[in-house]
Design an enzyme around this catalytic site. Structure first.
Site, PDB file in Angstrom:
ATOM      1  N   ARG A  87     -27.567   0.172 -30.795  1.00 25.79           N
ATOM      2  CA  ARG A  87     -27.425  -1.182 -31.364  1.00 25.79           C
ATOM      3  C   ARG A  87     -28.355  -2.135 -30.614  1.00 25.79           C
ATOM      4  NH1 ARG A  87     -23.241  -5.647 -30.145  1.00 25.79           N
ATOM      5  NH2 ARG A  87     -23.683  -7.100 -31.824  1.00 25.79           N
ATOM      6  N   HIS A 131     -28.396 -12.302 -32.446  1.00 23.52           N
ATOM      7  CA  HIS A 131     -27.647 -12.210 -31.183  1.00 23.52           C
ATOM      8  C   HIS A 131     -28.057 -13.422 -30.339  1.00 23.52           C
ATOM      9  CE1 HIS A 131     -25.303  -9.194 -28.580  1.00 23.52           C
ATOM     10  NE2 HIS A 131     -25.402 -10.296 -27.856  1.00 23.52           N
ATOM     11  N   GLU A 176     -20.854 -12.390 -32.654  1.00 24.29           N
ATOM     12  CA  GLU A 176     -19.909 -13.321 -32.027  1.00 24.29           C
ATOM     13  C   GLU A 176     -20.144 -14.789 -32.375  1.00 24.29           C
ATOM     14  OE1 GLU A 176     -19.743 -12.549 -27.819  1.00 24.29           O
ATOM     15  OE2 GLU A 176     -18.917 -10.555 -28.110  1.00 24.29           O
ATOM     16  N   ASN A 302     -16.132  -6.545 -30.592  1.00 24.70           N
ATOM     17  CA  ASN A 302     -16.530  -6.545 -29.179  1.00 24.70           C
ATOM     18  C   ASN A 302     -15.280  -6.790 -28.357  1.00 24.70           C
ATOM     19  OD1 ASN A 302     -19.105  -6.288 -30.127  1.00 24.70           O
ATOM     20  ND2 ASN A 302     -19.808  -8.321 -29.488  1.00 24.70           N
ATOM     21  N   TYR A 304     -13.403  -6.755 -24.585  1.00 25.96           N
ATOM     22  CA  TYR A 304     -13.539  -6.685 -23.132  1.00 25.96           C
ATOM     23  C   TYR A 304     -12.214  -6.827 -22.397  1.00 25.96           C
ATOM     24  CZ  TYR A 304     -18.538  -6.845 -23.794  1.00 25.96           C
ATOM     25  OH  TYR A 304     -19.812  -6.532 -24.170  1.00 25.96           O
ATOM     26  N   GLU A 356     -19.176  -3.406 -28.924  1.00 23.13           N
ATOM     27  CA  GLU A 356     -19.398  -3.634 -27.489  1.00 23.13           C
ATOM     28  C   GLU A 356     -18.109  -3.365 -26.738  1.00 23.13           C
ATOM     29  OE1 GLU A 356     -20.933  -7.469 -26.303  1.00 23.13           O
ATOM     30  OE2 GLU A 356     -22.403  -7.456 -27.930  1.00 23.13           O
TER      31      GLU A 356
HETATM   32  C1  FCB Z   1     -20.723 -10.415 -25.228  1.00 26.49           C
HETATM   33  C2  FCB Z   1     -22.153 -10.544 -25.698  1.00 26.49           C
HETATM   34  C3  FCB Z   1     -23.119  -9.644 -24.987  1.00 26.49           C
HETATM   35  C4  FCB Z   1     -22.809  -9.544 -23.509  1.00 26.49           C
HETATM   36  C5  FCB Z   1     -21.355  -9.236 -23.289  1.00 26.49           C
HETATM   37  C6  FCB Z   1     -20.968  -9.068 -21.843  1.00 26.49           C
HETATM   38  O1  FCB Z   1     -20.029 -11.588 -25.512  1.00 26.49           O
HETATM   39  O2  FCB Z   1     -22.223 -10.257 -27.080  1.00 26.49           O
HETATM   40  O3  FCB Z   1     -24.405 -10.110 -25.233  1.00 26.49           O
HETATM   41  O4  FCB Z   1     -23.218 -10.662 -22.866  1.00 26.49           O
HETATM   42  O5  FCB Z   1     -20.553 -10.224 -23.856  1.00 26.49           O
END
Ligand code: FCB
Length: 463
Positions: A87, A131, A176, A302, A304, A356
């Site tokens: 990607r 992006h 995002e 995405n 985290y 992500e």
């Molecule tokens: C996301 C972004 C990516 C990177 C990660 C850690 O929000 O899409 O570019 O910075 O966080």
């Protein structure tokens, strides 16, 4: 029988259907460098980095990982891990310096070499159009706050799709939109550094509208058959069972998740957010929401961390005692399973892709090795969390690690390292971390396991 607690590559691989796709992700501004070469125009991030104090270590994207000049060896690196998919994003100002009008063939040629280079190495391409690095020339005219930018984006999307679409596995409009809108236009901590809630909300609407109109236009043109959008989606939960905390979590969910998901999948914005905004609500024209909710083929997720909501303070994740990453984000793999199940339940989403997932930890290079055991553990736990969602019949189609290599982490500059490949910013040398070796092992296990049939949703599943 698989052992759900055994996260070794050979056991994890058995928990995924054979067609499940594995990859790594990057974005143009974070890795390319060559900020002023071959006719590239300025982006809003080039401009923002020049603002004193905007970037923690005063870094910028002038060189970044120098990927622009190291394309072939970086593609070899991706292929050497045995991955299915890569990607990446196109830098809009590199291919159309003003954001409208003339195209820059030298910039387009770079992405020609990228896409063909991937295919030559048997890696599928997943292209993101935006992006975050909007052409600065469009920002001067009001950027995403102006409806004209929507139409420029649609033209950009069409041109890229006509040229590259048939060679792509997936094409994603925006990465995002929440981050672009809120960090870039309400809090001003990301480019273009504006502070206005009213502009922020108009920007969300224009981003979503440009997504919907671009999908319609690209669909009509043919080209890539797998169109979608990528959202930042954490797991949301209340700090306690108290009605006040539950209300706070619902409120957070409406602003951060439902604003995007309801409009994309139900053709409406959450009423309570519109009411709360009052005069700051965006201008929405007839037909806009219909366009935004044009059918898509994939939703990129995405993931985290989680967000815990308390009535007393809207956002506080640091008191739970769970380990934190270098970003200060809680490590909470179970939230990924919960999130995927919630998405499937609430939205009957099309194929879900983890576009992500990864972690910032700084581990040193020692004798050509980087022992990033905390990242290996993070990846194992999150891959297992995806497997758990699949086992609950959620249609997850792929998983991509953020990121291929350490890179420019926006306002944090180069201080936060997300890569499975280490980058020495003095020499630009790449060194595979233990996490990259783990990914390679996983891919070897996946390759030998590829017999299990792909999960197909049948009517009534996942309710
Ligand atoms: C996301 C972004 C990516 C990177 C990660 C850690 O929000 O899409 O570019 O910075 O966080």
């Amino acid at each position: 029988m698989t052992n759900a607690q055994d996260f070794s590559p050979s056991v994890l691989a058995t928990r995924f259907p054979s067609g499940f796709q594995w990859g790594v992700a990057t974005s143009s501004f974070q890795i390319e460098g060559a900020a002023n070469e071959d006719g590239k125009g300025e982006s809003i991030w080039d401009r923002f980095c020049a603002r004193p104090g905007a970037i923690a270590d005063s870094g910028n994207g002038d060189i970044a990982c120098d990927h622009y000049h190291r394309l072939d060896s970086d593609l070899d690196l991706i292929a050497s891990l045995g991955l299915d998919i890569y990607r990446f994003s196109i830098s809009w100002p590199r291919v159309q310096p003003q954001g409208h009008g003339a195209w820059n063939e030298r910039g387009l040629d770079f992405y020609e070499r990228l896409v063909d280079g991937l295919l030559k190495r048997d890696v599928q391409a997943c292209l993101t159009l935006n992006h975050w690095d909007l052409p600065q020339a469009l920002q001067e005219k009001g950027g995403w706050n102006k409806r004209d930018t929507v139409h420029h984006f649609v033209e950009y999307a069409q041109t890229i799709n006509r040229r590259f679409g048939s060679r792509l596995k997936m094409l994603t409009t925006h990465n995002e939109p929440w981050v672009i809108a809120h960090l870039g236009h309400e809090w001003g901590t990301f480019a273009p550094g504006i502070r206005s809630r009213q502009i922020c909300m108009q920007v969300t609407h224009h981003l979503l509208l440009s997504h919907g109109l671009a999908v319609q236009a690209m669909r009509a043109d043919g080209g890539c058959k797998n169109l979608g959008i990528v959202l930042n989606l954490g797991h949301v939960e209340p700090a306690s069972d108290s009605p006040e905390d539950i209300k706070a979590a619902d409120h957070g969910c409406a602003w951060g998740r439902r604003w995007y998901l309801d409009s994309l999948f139900k053709g409406q914005y959450p009423k309570e957010v519109i009411e709360e905004l009052g005069a700051e609500a965006p201008t929405i024209l007839d037909g806009d929401l219909k366009a935004i909710s044009s059918p898509i083929d994939h939703l990129g997720v995405n993931y985290y961390t989680r967000s815990v909501f308390r009535a007393s303070s809207p956002f506080d994740v640091k008191t739970s005692g769970l380990p934190l990453t270098d970003m200060g984000w809680e490590i909470y793999p179970r939230g990924l399973t919960e999130l995927l199940c919630w998405l499937d339940r609430e939205y009957k989403a099309p194929a879900l892709w983890i576009t992500e997932n990864g972690v910032a930890f700084d581990d040193p290079v020692q004798d050509e090795r980087v022992h990033d055991s905390r990242r290996v553990a993070y990846l194992k736990d999150h891959v297992a969390a995806v497997a758990a969602a699949l086992e609950r019949n959620v249609p997850v189609a792929g998983y991509m690690v953020w990121s291929l290599m350490d890179n420019f982490e926006w306002a944090s500059g180069y201080s936060k390292r997300f890569g499975i490949v280490h980058v020495d910013y003095t020499t630009l040398k790449r060194t595979l971390k233990d996490s990259a070796l783990w990914v390679r092992d996983l891919m070897q296990a996946v390759t030998s396991m590829r017999q299990k049939p792909m999960l197909v949703r049948s009517a009534g599943q996942g309710d």
